[in-house]
Design an enzyme around this catalytic site. Structure first.
Site, PDB file in Angstrom:
ATOM      1  N   TYR A 178      -2.962  -2.308   3.242  1.00  0.00           N
ATOM      2  CA  TYR A 178      -2.011  -2.879   2.290  1.00  0.00           C
ATOM      3  C   TYR A 178      -2.596  -2.693   0.892  1.00  0.00           C
ATOM      4  O   TYR A 178      -3.817  -2.695   0.722  1.00  0.00           O
ATOM      5  CB  TYR A 178      -1.816  -4.374   2.584  1.00  0.00           C
ATOM      6  CG  TYR A 178      -0.675  -5.000   1.806  1.00  0.00           C
ATOM      7  CD1 TYR A 178       0.644  -4.833   2.232  1.00  0.00           C
ATOM      8  CD2 TYR A 178      -0.912  -5.725   0.634  1.00  0.00           C
ATOM      9  CE1 TYR A 178       1.693  -5.388   1.515  1.00  0.00           C
ATOM     10  CE2 TYR A 178       0.137  -6.279  -0.095  1.00  0.00           C
ATOM     11  CZ  TYR A 178       1.439  -6.097   0.361  1.00  0.00           C
ATOM     12  OH  TYR A 178       2.480  -6.638  -0.357  1.00  0.00           O
ATOM     13  N   PHE A 235       6.105  -3.067  -5.714  1.00  0.00           N
ATOM     14  CA  PHE A 235       5.253  -1.901  -5.435  1.00  0.00           C
ATOM     15  C   PHE A 235       4.418  -2.242  -4.215  1.00  0.00           C
ATOM     16  O   PHE A 235       3.747  -3.281  -4.200  1.00  0.00           O
ATOM     17  CB  PHE A 235       4.298  -1.610  -6.597  1.00  0.00           C
ATOM     18  CG  PHE A 235       3.237  -0.573  -6.246  1.00  0.00           C
ATOM     19  CD1 PHE A 235       3.393   0.746  -6.626  1.00  0.00           C
ATOM     20  CD2 PHE A 235       2.104  -0.924  -5.517  1.00  0.00           C
ATOM     21  CE1 PHE A 235       2.431   1.704  -6.282  1.00  0.00           C
ATOM     22  CE2 PHE A 235       1.143   0.026  -5.164  1.00  0.00           C
ATOM     23  CZ  PHE A 235       1.304   1.342  -5.551  1.00  0.00           C
ATOM     24  N   GLU A 236       4.445  -1.368  -3.224  1.00  0.00           N
ATOM     25  CA  GLU A 236       3.537  -1.515  -2.089  1.00  0.00           C
ATOM     26  C   GLU A 236       3.305  -0.137  -1.511  1.00  0.00           C
ATOM     27  O   GLU A 236       4.240   0.653  -1.401  1.00  0.00           O
ATOM     28  CB  GLU A 236       4.183  -2.325  -0.944  1.00  0.00           C
ATOM     29  CG  GLU A 236       4.316  -3.795  -1.151  1.00  0.00           C
ATOM     30  CD  GLU A 236       5.000  -4.503   0.029  1.00  0.00           C
ATOM     31  OE1 GLU A 236       5.867  -3.906   0.702  1.00  0.00           O
ATOM     32  OE2 GLU A 236       4.640  -5.663   0.264  1.00  0.00           O
ATOM     33  N   ILE A 237       2.054   0.142  -1.152  1.00  0.00           N
ATOM     34  CA  ILE A 237       1.770   1.246  -0.239  1.00  0.00           C
ATOM     35  C   ILE A 237       1.078   0.579   0.931  1.00  0.00           C
ATOM     36  O   ILE A 237       0.133  -0.190   0.735  1.00  0.00           O
ATOM     37  CB  ILE A 237       0.868   2.319  -0.889  1.00  0.00           C
ATOM     38  CG1 ILE A 237       1.562   2.915  -2.124  1.00  0.00           C
ATOM     39  CG2 ILE A 237       0.533   3.416   0.127  1.00  0.00           C
ATOM     40  CD1 ILE A 237       0.712   3.894  -2.916  1.00  0.00           C
ATOM     41  N   HIS A 272       4.459 -11.307   2.455  1.00  0.00           N
ATOM     42  CA  HIS A 272       3.575 -10.160   2.739  1.00  0.00           C
ATOM     43  C   HIS A 272       2.129 -10.468   2.344  1.00  0.00           C
ATOM     44  O   HIS A 272       1.185 -10.113   3.054  1.00  0.00           O
ATOM     45  CB  HIS A 272       4.015  -8.920   1.951  1.00  0.00           C
ATOM     46  CG  HIS A 272       5.250  -8.274   2.484  1.00  0.00           C
ATOM     47  ND1 HIS A 272       5.765  -7.116   1.940  1.00  0.00           N
ATOM     48  CD2 HIS A 272       6.080  -8.603   3.503  1.00  0.00           C
ATOM     49  CE1 HIS A 272       6.860  -6.766   2.600  1.00  0.00           C
ATOM     50  NE2 HIS A 272       7.075  -7.654   3.550  1.00  0.00           N
TER      51      HIS A 272
END
Ligand code: GDP
Ligand code: MN
Length: 348
Positions: A178, A235-237, A272
């Site tokens: 994450y 924004f998340e990768i 999250h």
């Protein structure tokens, strides 16, 4: 008679490649965007920047999800902008509606009350479906099942620097699950009982809590209360298999049963973040200093002039949110014992 072309054109009918794809391995990864048809021109701007700064050299796919069918204009413009394959999915009703155990009248009263108290999106039903969907369902949509990694992109975001390597590959090679670029404190009015549900989950499922977790990022009293710190999830990768794990699903379902997506206005960002913070090893969460990002109203502009020059950044470093008072990123650095990047004092 045809005029000579003013610049040499090797073969008529062929488009010159502006830049060939970067050599090397590709991850099983996709961009993912939740959007309405009316978001078309705002998402077009985001895609253009992601493509120019990164994906035109990598050609990763892009999945678009919507609670309604995408129209032809949306598909035509977005598929012309994305260099990889595009896929369009319609969300099943059970992932975008009130679950059976929710008392509709109680939920309605909450919305009325929040509207009076002027809490942002407090009166919105669709925003609540959106937050619940992003918290518990986007990663198990049929189209998403084909991938292991995702990068979430919202309408109207900006990327200010070149992304000069493959962040998906970085995540894989460095055992990350994450990642984030901006962190901050949540509005307490939207999550008054979220931490009570989290504590219930910890009690019911101690087997899922990682021994090297990030509780120090989330709580200042060893888990008794939540300090509201969260990673900003627009924004998340991240790794989809982690979100699809029994640990995360048990976590989501415990929260979902308590109804706070509807009786309060729980956001997917704290959900999250708390999930990542408790279920992952803290070394599996990554802060991307070198991915420069804007989503209204905050900017992440990389700390360190050498980075900004090398990556051809066009953000104003004085706007960088990282070391300002309302950011939680300093807590992330402290927890991990990282030295802050050179030059951070100038931006505090
Ligand atoms: P904010 O960033 O919290 O202000 O919320 P946004 O309005 O940006 O919404 C978050 C994401 O969900 C964006 O990608 C939106 O395009 C998407 N979104 C929000 N509401 C809806 C909706 O009702 N339907 C669909 N399909 N997407 C939505
Ligand atoms: Mn947004």
């Amino acid at each position: 008679y045809a005029a000579e072309p003013t610049s040499p054109n090797p073969k008529y009918g062929e488009v010159n490649e502006l830049s060939p794809p970067a050599p090397g391995e590709r991850m099983n990864a996709t961009f993912v965007t939740l959007a309405r048809n009316s978001d078309l021109w705002e998402i077009a701007r985001s895609i253009r920047q992601v493509e120019d700064r990164f994906n035109r050299n990598y050609n990763y796919d892009w999945v678009f999800l919507n609670d309604k069918p995408f129209d032809d204009a949306f598909k035509k413009v977005t598929s012309s902008l994305v260099s990889g394959k595009t896929h369009y999915g319609e969300i099943a009703e059970e992932h975008w509606s009130f679950p059976s155990w929710i008392d509709q009248e109680k939920a309605r009263q909450v919305r009325e009350d929040m509207a009076q108290r002027k809490i942002i999106y407090g009166d919105s039903i669709s925003y609540r479906h959106m937050c619940r969907f992003e918290s518990g369902f986007f990663f198990r949509q049929p189209l998403m099942m084909n991938y292991e990694w995702y990068w979430r992109v919202e309408p109207s975001v900006e990327l200010f620097c070149d992304v000069h390597y493959d962040p998906f590959k970085f995540m894989r090679d460095n055992k990350k699950k994450y990642s984030f670029v901006i962190s901050l404190y949540e509005y307490v009015e939207t999550i008054p009982t979220l931490w009570d549900s989290v504590k219930k989950f910890i009690k019911q499922h101690p087997e899922h809590i990682h021994k090297d977790n990030s509780m120090k990022f989330l709580s200042d009293d060893n888990g008794d209360t939540y300090n509201k710190c969260h990673f900003w999830s627009n924004f998340e990768i991240g790794n989809l298999n982690w979100l699809r794990s029994k640990a995360y699903i048990d976590f989501f379902e415990t929260l979902d049963k308590d109804g706070g997506f509807f009786y309060e206005r729980w956001g997917d960002a704290p959900v999250h973040s708390i999930g990542a913070g408790l279920l992952l090893d803290k070394s599996e969460i990554h802060f991307f200093n070198d991915i420069a990002y804007y989503h209204v109203p905050f900017t992440h502009c990389p700390t360190g002039e050498d980075v900004r020059v090398k990556l051809k950044c066009h953000c104003d470093p004085s706007q960088n949110f990282d070391w300002k008072g309302y950011s939680c990123t300093n807590r992330f650095f402290e927890m991990n014992g990282y030295d802050k990047p050179k030059g951070w004092e100038e931006q505090a």
